[in-house]
Design a protein around this motif. Sequence first.
Motif, PDB file in Angstrom:
ATOM      1  N   GLY A 189       0.818  -1.204   0.000  1.00 25.09           N
ATOM      2  CA  GLY A 189       0.000   0.000   0.000  1.00 25.09           C
ATOM      3  C   GLY A 189       0.850   1.251   0.000  1.00 25.09           C
ATOM      4  O   GLY A 189       2.067   1.212  -0.223  1.00 25.09           O
ATOM      5  N   VAL A 190       0.197   2.398   0.249  1.00 20.39           N
ATOM      6  CA  VAL A 190       0.864   3.693   0.241  1.00 20.39           C
ATOM      7  C   VAL A 190       0.369   4.504   1.436  1.00 20.39           C
ATOM      8  O   VAL A 190      -0.682   4.212   2.007  1.00 20.39           O
ATOM      9  N   CYS A 191       1.130   5.562   1.796  1.00 20.42           N
ATOM     10  CA  CYS A 191       0.740   6.367   2.953  1.00 20.42           C
ATOM     11  C   CYS A 191       1.089   7.826   2.718  1.00 20.42           C
ATOM     12  O   CYS A 191       1.978   8.153   1.933  1.00 20.42           O
ATOM     13  N   ARG A 192       0.379   8.706   3.444  1.00 18.94           N
ATOM     14  CA  ARG A 192       0.633  10.150   3.340  1.00 18.94           C
ATOM     15  C   ARG A 192       0.073  10.848   4.568  1.00 18.94           C
ATOM     16  O   ARG A 192      -0.756  10.282   5.284  1.00 18.94           O
ATOM     17  N   VAL A 193       0.530  12.089   4.792  1.00 22.62           N
ATOM     18  CA  VAL A 193      -0.073  12.909   5.827  1.00 22.62           C
ATOM     19  C   VAL A 193      -1.513  13.190   5.412  1.00 22.62           C
ATOM     20  O   VAL A 193      -1.833  13.269   4.219  1.00 22.62           O
ATOM     21  N   HIS A 194      -2.414  13.315   6.385  1.00 22.35           N
ATOM     22  CA  HIS A 194      -3.836  13.488   6.092  1.00 22.35           C
ATOM     23  C   HIS A 194      -4.275  14.888   6.488  1.00 22.35           C
ATOM     24  O   HIS A 194      -4.091  15.301   7.630  1.00 22.35           O
ATOM     25  N   GLY A 195      -4.836  15.627   5.534  1.00 15.05           N
ATOM     26  CA  GLY A 195      -5.413  16.929   5.843  1.00 15.05           C
ATOM     27  C   GLY A 195      -4.369  17.996   6.098  1.00 15.05           C
ATOM     28  O   GLY A 195      -3.312  18.039   5.470  1.00 15.05           O
ATOM     29  N   GLY A 196      -4.670  18.869   7.071  1.00 17.49           N
ATOM     30  CA  GLY A 196      -3.832  20.041   7.310  1.00 17.49           C
ATOM     31  C   GLY A 196      -2.423  19.724   7.753  1.00 17.49           C
ATOM     32  O   GLY A 196      -1.485  20.447   7.445  1.00 17.49           O
ATOM     33  N   GLY A 197      -2.259  18.625   8.508  1.00 17.63           N
ATOM     34  CA  GLY A 197      -0.928  18.192   8.892  1.00 17.63           C
ATOM     35  C   GLY A 197      -0.459  18.755  10.222  1.00 17.63           C
ATOM     36  O   GLY A 197      -1.247  19.237  11.030  1.00 17.63           O
ATOM     37  N   ASP A 235      -5.754  -7.821   1.962  1.00 17.34           N
ATOM     38  CA  ASP A 235      -5.170  -8.986   2.620  1.00 17.34           C
ATOM     39  C   ASP A 235      -4.030  -8.623   3.580  1.00 17.34           C
ATOM     40  O   ASP A 235      -3.465  -9.498   4.237  1.00 17.34           O
ATOM     41  N   PHE A 236      -3.719  -7.337   3.662  1.00 16.13           N
ATOM     42  CA  PHE A 236      -2.667  -6.886   4.579  1.00 16.13           C
ATOM     43  C   PHE A 236      -3.204  -5.914   5.633  1.00 16.13           C
ATOM     44  O   PHE A 236      -2.465  -5.484   6.516  1.00 16.13           O
ATOM     45  N   VAL A 237      -4.487  -5.579   5.543  1.00 15.11           N
ATOM     46  CA  VAL A 237      -5.064  -4.547   6.410  1.00 15.11           C
ATOM     47  C   VAL A 237      -4.892  -4.875   7.887  1.00 15.11           C
ATOM     48  O   VAL A 237      -4.502  -4.012   8.687  1.00 15.11           O
ATOM     49  N   GLU A 238      -5.184  -6.112   8.279  1.00  8.27           N
ATOM     50  CA  GLU A 238      -5.114  -6.447   9.698  1.00  8.27           C
ATOM     51  C   GLU A 238      -3.687  -6.347  10.235  1.00  8.27           C
ATOM     52  O   GLU A 238      -3.469  -5.899  11.362  1.00  8.27           O
ATOM     53  N   GLU A 239      -2.722  -6.760   9.450  1.00  6.92           N
ATOM     54  CA  GLU A 239      -1.331  -6.643   9.891  1.00  6.92           C
ATOM     55  C   GLU A 239      -0.939  -5.171  10.017  1.00  6.92           C
ATOM     56  O   GLU A 239      -0.255  -4.774  10.967  1.00  6.92           O
ATOM     57  N   TYR A 240      -1.367  -4.355   9.056  1.00  9.60           N
ATOM     58  CA  TYR A 240      -1.081  -2.921   9.117  1.00  9.60           C
ATOM     59  C   TYR A 240      -1.741  -2.302  10.345  1.00  9.60           C
ATOM     60  O   TYR A 240      -1.107  -1.540  11.092  1.00  9.60           O
ATOM     61  N   ARG A 241      -3.016  -2.634  10.580  1.00  6.29           N
ATOM     62  CA  ARG A 241      -3.737  -2.069  11.728  1.00  6.29           C
ATOM     63  C   ARG A 241      -3.035  -2.434  13.037  1.00  6.29           C
ATOM     64  O   ARG A 241      -2.844  -1.579  13.907  1.00  6.29           O
TER      65      ARG A 241
END
Length: 432
Positions: free
Chosen positions: A380-388, A400-406
């Motif tokens: 997957g990918v990631c970024r700052v959300h909103g105003g920061g 299939d990776f969501v639970e490990e990420y969470r």
Amino acid sequence: MTITERMEQLKAGAYDSRLLEIYVDEAKLAYQRERYQKAAASYQELFGPGEASVFSAAGRSEVGGNHTDHQQGMVLAASVNLDAIGVAAPIEEAVIRLKSEGYPMLTVDLHDLAKKDAEEGTSMALIRGMAQGLSEKGYRIGGFQAYVTSDVLGGAGLSSSAAFEVLVGTILSGLYNEDQISMVEIAKTAQYAENVYFGKPCGLMDQMACAVGGLIHIDFADGKNPVIRQVDVDFASYHHSLCITDTKGSHADLTDEYAAVPQEMTAVANALGHAVLREVSEPEFYARIPELRKELGDRPVLRAIHFFAEERRVAGQVDALRRGEFEEFLSLIQSSGDSSFQFLQNVYASRDVQNQAVSVGLAVSRQLLGAECGGKGAHGVCRVHGGGFAGTIQAFVADDFVEEYRRGLDAVYGEGSCHVLKVRPVGGTRVF
């Protein structure tokens, strides 16, 4: 049909298809059934039995266009399957009585809709502003009683206030205008209520995403009449979920950090003879960087570099989704996040470098999602959300990776910090 009878049908699963249409995630159906039943019970405790409708307004997430709207740029935003719901019924008296879970009852007299300075910054102001705004546009308004509950995360960049405004407008549309007020009009009225009555000079992105639903591309080239286009995409078909993680950083005392972003971008535009960066020729900007650095310093120049590239990324994200090139879309999301960190520099407060909760979240996310975050083989990918500067990070993560990420993010910030969401196709709506 009474609200009691509706809830009996809901409990038996009669409305599961409607709930799935709104909330997308089948795993959340039991939660939503219980939530609706509790809301209906609270409504009846306050107002007694009888007929009532249930309305919903979505929370929202910025997907692309980090700090571009104030320069009349473009943004990409999505409604999510967290929402504010209201159990409501019309009443003959010309008042709105609204009780939000955990807060006192609010009563607004519809014969007195003038702005009250003492109400600035309150929910009363938003209710009064929505009623006045719709009335001025020629729509019918009338009294109603409502119980409201919301699972939109306050302070997490998901626009809990915009969801509340849109919910009030959706109720007035449903009870007095046969559900015929367009969601675009409700969003514009919500912005009016927040700007004029609440006293917050927000743009239109939050309200539009909460109201319209799905994924929307907004072009603010004409600030008073932005162009809004829905981007038809079924995220479920690409087997990715939207994750928002609260990094538990405080937004207190960050006003100057937020204000500096538009101020510095505008300073660059002004130095080049324009009001906002959208009006500036990018080749001219690059040609005049030496003099801009001397006049303004380096950070305004870097933030302008982010703006020009982010404009192309938003357009590229929309184009990639329309062509079905989801990997390209993800790559542009990651590129946006990298630009926010390197050039926009809104990931941590420059005066408090020892507190970098968002930076840590992004670093942990990159490690979990793969060394080449956003590249081939990544999860997957990631970024700052909103105003920061503090608050939340966003990630699009393979199902299939969501639970490990969470689990990985919760291990850093505490259980329940990482919220696994879906992009919902429905904005403001009467549920039943």
